[in-house]
Motif scaffolding. Structure first.
Motif, PDB file in Angstrom:
ATOM      1  N   ALA A 192       0.843  -1.202   0.000  1.00  0.00           N
ATOM      2  CA  ALA A 192       0.000   0.000   0.000  1.00  0.00           C
ATOM      3  C   ALA A 192       0.870   1.241   0.000  1.00  0.00           C
ATOM      4  CB  ALA A 192      -0.921   0.009   1.231  1.00  0.00           C
ATOM      5  N   ILE A 193       0.266   2.353  -0.445  1.00  0.00           N
ATOM      6  CA  ILE A 193       0.908   3.667  -0.342  1.00  0.00           C
ATOM      7  C   ILE A 193      -0.188   4.682  -0.065  1.00  0.00           C
ATOM      8  CG2 ILE A 193       0.843   4.018  -2.855  1.00  0.00           C
ATOM      9  CD1 ILE A 193       3.462   5.632  -2.528  1.00  0.00           C
ATOM     10  N   LEU A 194       0.056   5.572   0.899  1.00  0.00           N
ATOM     11  CA  LEU A 194      -0.915   6.588   1.300  1.00  0.00           C
ATOM     12  C   LEU A 194      -0.510   7.926   0.692  1.00  0.00           C
ATOM     13  CD1 LEU A 194      -3.386   7.298   3.148  1.00  0.00           C
ATOM     14  CD2 LEU A 194      -1.682   7.991   4.861  1.00  0.00           C
ATOM     15  N   ALA A 195      -1.404   8.515  -0.113  1.00  0.00           N
ATOM     16  CA  ALA A 195      -1.178   9.826  -0.714  1.00  0.00           C
ATOM     17  C   ALA A 195      -1.877  10.887   0.128  1.00  0.00           C
ATOM     18  CB  ALA A 195      -1.704   9.846  -2.151  1.00  0.00           C
ATOM     19  N   VAL A 196      -1.111  11.873   0.590  1.00  0.00           N
ATOM     20  CA  VAL A 196      -1.624  12.911   1.496  1.00  0.00           C
ATOM     21  C   VAL A 196      -1.645  14.247   0.759  1.00  0.00           C
ATOM     22  CG1 VAL A 196      -1.312  14.043   3.728  1.00  0.00           C
ATOM     23  CG2 VAL A 196      -0.613  11.647   3.432  1.00  0.00           C
ATOM     24  N   GLY A 197      -2.811  14.895   0.762  1.00  0.00           N
ATOM     25  CA  GLY A 197      -2.948  16.193   0.121  1.00  0.00           C
ATOM     26  C   GLY A 197      -2.820  17.339   1.109  1.00  0.00           C
ATOM     27  N   ALA A 198      -3.167  18.536   0.655  1.00  0.00           N
ATOM     28  CA  ALA A 198      -3.084  19.722   1.506  1.00  0.00           C
ATOM     29  C   ALA A 198      -4.259  19.769   2.473  1.00  0.00           C
ATOM     30  CB  ALA A 198      -3.065  20.975   0.641  1.00  0.00           C
ATOM     31  N   ALA A 199      -4.003  20.309   3.665  1.00  0.00           N
ATOM     32  CA  ALA A 199      -5.069  20.543   4.637  1.00  0.00           C
ATOM     33  C   ALA A 199      -5.718  21.887   4.302  1.00  0.00           C
ATOM     34  CB  ALA A 199      -4.507  20.552   6.053  1.00  0.00           C
ATOM     35  N   VAL A 200      -7.000  21.871   3.952  1.00  0.00           N
ATOM     36  CA  VAL A 200      -7.684  23.087   3.503  1.00  0.00           C
ATOM     37  C   VAL A 200      -8.981  23.274   4.284  1.00  0.00           C
ATOM     38  CG1 VAL A 200      -6.703  22.986   1.174  1.00  0.00           C
ATOM     39  CG2 VAL A 200      -8.844  21.812   1.659  1.00  0.00           C
ATOM     40  N   PRO A 201      -9.390  24.542   4.520  1.00  0.00           N
ATOM     41  CA  PRO A 201     -10.666  24.800   5.197  1.00  0.00           C
ATOM     42  C   PRO A 201     -11.835  24.505   4.264  1.00  0.00           C
ATOM     43  CG  PRO A 201      -9.601  26.865   4.597  1.00  0.00           C
ATOM     44  CD  PRO A 201      -8.630  25.776   4.266  1.00  0.00           C
ATOM     45  N   GLU A 202     -12.845  23.794   4.787  1.00  0.00           N
ATOM     46  CA  GLU A 202     -14.021  23.429   4.006  1.00  0.00           C
ATOM     47  C   GLU A 202     -15.255  23.501   4.900  1.00  0.00           C
ATOM     48  OE1 GLU A 202     -12.061  20.155   0.896  1.00  0.00           O
ATOM     49  OE2 GLU A 202     -13.366  19.505   2.538  1.00  0.00           O
ATOM     50  N   PRO A 203     -16.425  23.743   4.319  1.00  0.00           N
ATOM     51  CA  PRO A 203     -17.652  23.696   5.119  1.00  0.00           C
ATOM     52  C   PRO A 203     -18.020  22.256   5.450  1.00  0.00           C
ATOM     53  CG  PRO A 203     -18.161  24.133   2.809  1.00  0.00           C
ATOM     54  CD  PRO A 203     -16.666  24.164   2.926  1.00  0.00           C
ATOM     55  N   VAL A 204     -18.337  21.989   6.703  1.00  0.00           N
ATOM     56  CA  VAL A 204     -18.771  20.663   7.137  1.00  0.00           C
ATOM     57  C   VAL A 204     -20.014  20.820   7.998  1.00  0.00           C
ATOM     58  CG1 VAL A 204     -16.423  19.726   7.097  1.00  0.00           C
ATOM     59  CG2 VAL A 204     -17.324  20.707   9.213  1.00  0.00           C
ATOM     60  N   VAL A 205     -20.751  19.734   8.125  1.00  0.00           N
ATOM     61  CA  VAL A 205     -21.962  19.739   8.954  1.00  0.00           C
ATOM     62  C   VAL A 205     -21.641  19.016  10.257  1.00  0.00           C
ATOM     63  CG1 VAL A 205     -24.352  19.017   9.154  1.00  0.00           C
ATOM     64  CG2 VAL A 205     -23.462  19.802   6.943  1.00  0.00           C
ATOM     65  N   ALA A 206     -21.825  19.699  11.383  1.00  0.00           N
ATOM     66  CA  ALA A 206     -21.606  19.112  12.696  1.00  0.00           C
ATOM     67  C   ALA A 206     -22.814  19.427  13.576  1.00  0.00           C
ATOM     68  CB  ALA A 206     -20.322  19.672  13.331  1.00  0.00           C
ATOM     69  N   ASP A 207     -23.466  18.382  14.093  1.00  0.00           N
ATOM     70  CA  ASP A 207     -24.648  18.537  14.940  1.00  0.00           C
ATOM     71  C   ASP A 207     -25.732  19.370  14.243  1.00  0.00           C
ATOM     72  OD1 ASP A 207     -23.405  17.081  16.978  1.00  0.00           O
ATOM     73  OD2 ASP A 207     -22.442  18.891  17.773  1.00  0.00           O
ATOM     74  N   GLY A 208     -25.883  19.131  12.941  1.00  0.00           N
ATOM     75  CA  GLY A 208     -26.915  19.822  12.182  1.00  0.00           C
ATOM     76  C   GLY A 208     -26.573  21.245  11.803  1.00  0.00           C
ATOM     77  N   GLU A 209     -25.369  21.711  12.148  1.00  0.00           N
ATOM     78  CA  GLU A 209     -24.965  23.082  11.828  1.00  0.00           C
ATOM     79  C   GLU A 209     -23.783  23.041  10.852  1.00  0.00           C
ATOM     80  OE1 GLU A 209     -26.414  25.820  12.859  1.00  0.00           O
ATOM     81  OE2 GLU A 209     -27.853  24.827  14.193  1.00  0.00           O
ATOM     82  N   VAL A 210     -23.765  24.020   9.931  1.00  0.00           N
ATOM     83  CA  VAL A 210     -22.656  24.142   8.980  1.00  0.00           C
ATOM     84  C   VAL A 210     -21.558  24.992   9.614  1.00  0.00           C
ATOM     85  CG1 VAL A 210     -21.930  24.949   6.708  1.00  0.00           C
ATOM     86  CG2 VAL A 210     -24.190  23.913   6.998  1.00  0.00           C
ATOM     87  N   GLU A 211     -20.348  24.472   9.615  1.00  0.00           N
ATOM     88  CA  GLU A 211     -19.208  25.213  10.141  1.00  0.00           C
ATOM     89  C   GLU A 211     -17.996  24.935   9.264  1.00  0.00           C
ATOM     90  OE1 GLU A 211     -17.538  22.228  13.558  1.00  0.00           O
ATOM     91  OE2 GLU A 211     -19.322  23.412  14.057  1.00  0.00           O
ATOM     92  N   VAL A 212     -16.957  25.741   9.454  1.00  0.00           N
ATOM     93  CA  VAL A 212     -15.727  25.585   8.680  1.00  0.00           C
ATOM     94  C   VAL A 212     -14.742  24.731   9.477  1.00  0.00           C
ATOM     95  CG1 VAL A 212     -13.758  26.764   7.627  1.00  0.00           C
ATOM     96  CG2 VAL A 212     -16.048  27.770   7.483  1.00  0.00           C
ATOM     97  N   ALA A 213     -14.175  23.731   8.807  1.00  0.00           N
ATOM     98  CA  ALA A 213     -13.200  22.855   9.447  1.00  0.00           C
ATOM     99  C   ALA A 213     -12.040  22.615   8.480  1.00  0.00           C
ATOM    100  CB  ALA A 213     -13.836  21.526   9.828  1.00  0.00           C
ATOM    101  N   THR A 214     -10.877  22.311   9.029  1.00  0.00           N
ATOM    102  CA  THR A 214      -9.700  21.996   8.212  1.00  0.00           C
ATOM    103  C   THR A 214      -9.719  20.518   7.873  1.00  0.00           C
ATOM    104  OG1 THR A 214      -8.454  23.715   9.373  1.00  0.00           O
ATOM    105  CG2 THR A 214      -7.198  22.159   8.031  1.00  0.00           C
ATOM    106  N   GLN A 215      -9.811  20.208   6.588  1.00  0.00           N
ATOM    107  CA  GLN A 215      -9.933  18.835   6.122  1.00  0.00           C
ATOM    108  C   GLN A 215      -8.660  18.398   5.391  1.00  0.00           C
ATOM    109  OE1 GLN A 215     -12.710  17.622   7.709  1.00  0.00           O
ATOM    110  NE2 GLN A 215     -13.935  17.123   5.909  1.00  0.00           N
ATOM    111  N   LEU A 216      -8.251  17.171   5.652  1.00  0.00           N
ATOM    112  CA  LEU A 216      -7.061  16.592   5.024  1.00  0.00           C
ATOM    113  C   LEU A 216      -7.496  15.438   4.132  1.00  0.00           C
ATOM    114  CD1 LEU A 216      -3.891  16.706   5.037  1.00  0.00           C
ATOM    115  CD2 LEU A 216      -3.976  14.893   6.759  1.00  0.00           C
ATOM    116  N   SER A 217      -7.117  15.495   2.840  1.00  0.00           N
ATOM    117  CA  SER A 217      -7.490  14.442   1.894  1.00  0.00           C
ATOM    118  C   SER A 217      -6.493  13.293   1.964  1.00  0.00           C
ATOM    119  CB  SER A 217      -7.529  15.010   0.472  1.00  0.00           C
ATOM    120  OG  SER A 217      -7.708  13.966  -0.471  1.00  0.00           O
ATOM    121  N   LEU A 218      -7.022  12.058   2.016  1.00  0.00           N
ATOM    122  CA  LEU A 218      -6.201  10.852   2.108  1.00  0.00           C
ATOM    123  C   LEU A 218      -6.672   9.858   1.054  1.00  0.00           C
ATOM    124  CD1 LEU A 218      -6.589  10.487   5.978  1.00  0.00           C
ATOM    125  CD2 LEU A 218      -4.567  11.408   4.821  1.00  0.00           C
TER     126      LEU A 218
END
Length: 413
Positions: free
Chosen positions: A354-380
């Motif tokens: 296996a090999i794991l490809a890691v992208g940039a950590a970028v701010p994105e809108p996410v839904v938490a507890d029914g509310e939309v907020e901005v979180a830093t997401q890392l693509s794997l």
């Protein structure tokens, strides 16, 4: 007792490598662990270290020779064994082309007195990259002081010498511009750049990987705000600056401990499952992409991982990685996030699974507890060998990795 130094198998499945440079002169003693020769592979320049104290009795091949794996390169003797019949030893060891005894001179001939040989300048050793930089700068090895192993010249020594030469050089007098020789433009708007030996080898290896290994891919995103906060806290006390990639390497080890069935590689007769978590880390060096292997990452702190990775980067640039640095492991990590790449997939480095490809950590809108907020997401993106790991197992492993990144205290527990 005299023995033959043979070309090692510096990479799995390799049939030959290039003898780049002898690091020890003939009739010169060496100690256990001291580098004897520099070998070039498709990944890096690798030092061949002495397994015991001894002396290099004779180098059988010149530098720059392409040598088949297992072929003899030199005759080694025990320390203090310089005064021996080297030709007879080679003949006894069955080396082809060993010299026959010299003919006896006629008795009436009186040999001329031996003339003193001119003193040869002491050879200055340098890494392949350093030699290229010296040539481009118009410098000679004698003008540079080496700070590498045994006084060998490495890249940083050349860069220092170039900077000093520029400071000491007087300003050039202004000259009238000279007419430039006409250079024909490349035909049809392009120019062919010949493939290097290393580029050909990398291309062959990656082509074989895609043709032989049945790849499939698993993609996830991890919320890493807590991870970034932990990194800031650790860097306040860490002796080595810890990167996001260092923490990802530690998280891979945690995932392997949680899902040990994924810590395997495919062999022709069995799945080989490892007890230790050894992880390859992709490094973009001057000579191309190389993947040295971190050992026992499940027992290693983030600061120790950071220090080891930086040592690999330095030695990759100096051309001083060893064969053992490039062997082993069941998974590699490659990261293009520092270049702004948000998501990509990578080709497995055989015989790993296996090999794991890691992208940039970028701010994105996410839904938490029914509310939309901005979180830093890392693509794997995990590329997987389907022979060794099936889809459900890969999904479980990715879940464990995501949990380790989103609950980062697991990385320092």
């Amino acid at each position: 007792m005299a023995t033959l130094l043979r070309m090692p198998e510096v990479a799995a499945g390799a049939t030959e490598a290039v003898l780049s440079e002898w690091l020890v002169a003939e009739n010169t003693p060496f100690t256990t662990g001291e580098p004897i020769a520099l070998i070039e592979t498709d990944k890096a320049s690798v030092e061949v270290a002495a397994e015991m104290d001894g002396v290099l009795l004779r180098a059988l091949l010149p530098s720059g020779t392409s040598v088949e794996v297992g072929s003899p390169m030199a005759l080694l003797g025990a320390d203090g064994e310089q005064d021996v019949d080297v030709d007879q030893l080679l003949a006894d060891l069955g080396v082809p082309g060993a010299s026959a005894p010299p003919p006896v001179a006629p008795p009436q001939e009186v040999p001329e007195p031996a003339r003193p040989k001119p003193t040869e300048p002491e050879r200055v050793f340098s890494s392949p990259l350093a030699r290229r930089l010296l040539k481009e700068a118009g410098l000679t090895p004698e003008q540079v002081r080496g700070t590498g192993p045994n006084g060998r010249i490495v890249r940083r020594d050349v860069e220092t010498a170039i900077a000093q030469a520029k400071q000491a050089a007087p300003p050039e007098p202004a000259e009238a511009p000279r007419p430039q020789a006409a250079v024909p433009p490349p035909q049809a708007g392009y120019q062919d750049v010949p493939h290097s030996r290393i580029r050909r080898a990398i291309a062959a290896r990656l082509t074989e990987s895609k043709q032989v290994i049945p790849h499939f891919y698993v993609t996830r995103r991890a919320r890493v705000d807590a991870l970034l906060a932990l990194r800031r806290q650790l860097n306040e006390i860490s002796p080595a600056k810890i990167s996001v990639n260092d923490l990802v390497l530690r998280a891979v080890a945690v995932a392997h401990q949680s899902v040990p069935e994924a810590n395997v590689i495919w062999t022709e007769n069995a799945l080989r499952q490892f007890e230790s978590v050894d992880i390859g880390v992709a490094i973009a060096a001057e000579r191309g992409l190389i993947t040295p292997v971190l050992r026992g990452v499940e027992k290693t702190s983030p600061s120790a991982i950071a220090a080891q990775v930086r040592d690999f980067v330095r030695r990759a640039g100096d051309g001083t990685l060893r064969q053992s640095d490039l062997e082993g492991g069941s998974i590699s990590v490659t990261n293009l996030g520092m270049f702004g790449v948000e998501e990509f997939s990578a080709i497995i480095n055989p015989p790993q699974s296996a090999i794991l490809a890691v992208g940039a950590a970028v701010p994105e809108p996410v839904v938490a507890d029914g509310e939309v907020e901005v979180a830093t997401q890392l693509s794997l993106v995990l590329s997987v060998d389907h022979r060794a790991i099936d889809g459900a197992l890969a999904a479980r492993w990715m879940a464990a990795l995501t949990q380790a990144l989103e609950e980062p205290l697991r990385l320092v527990a």
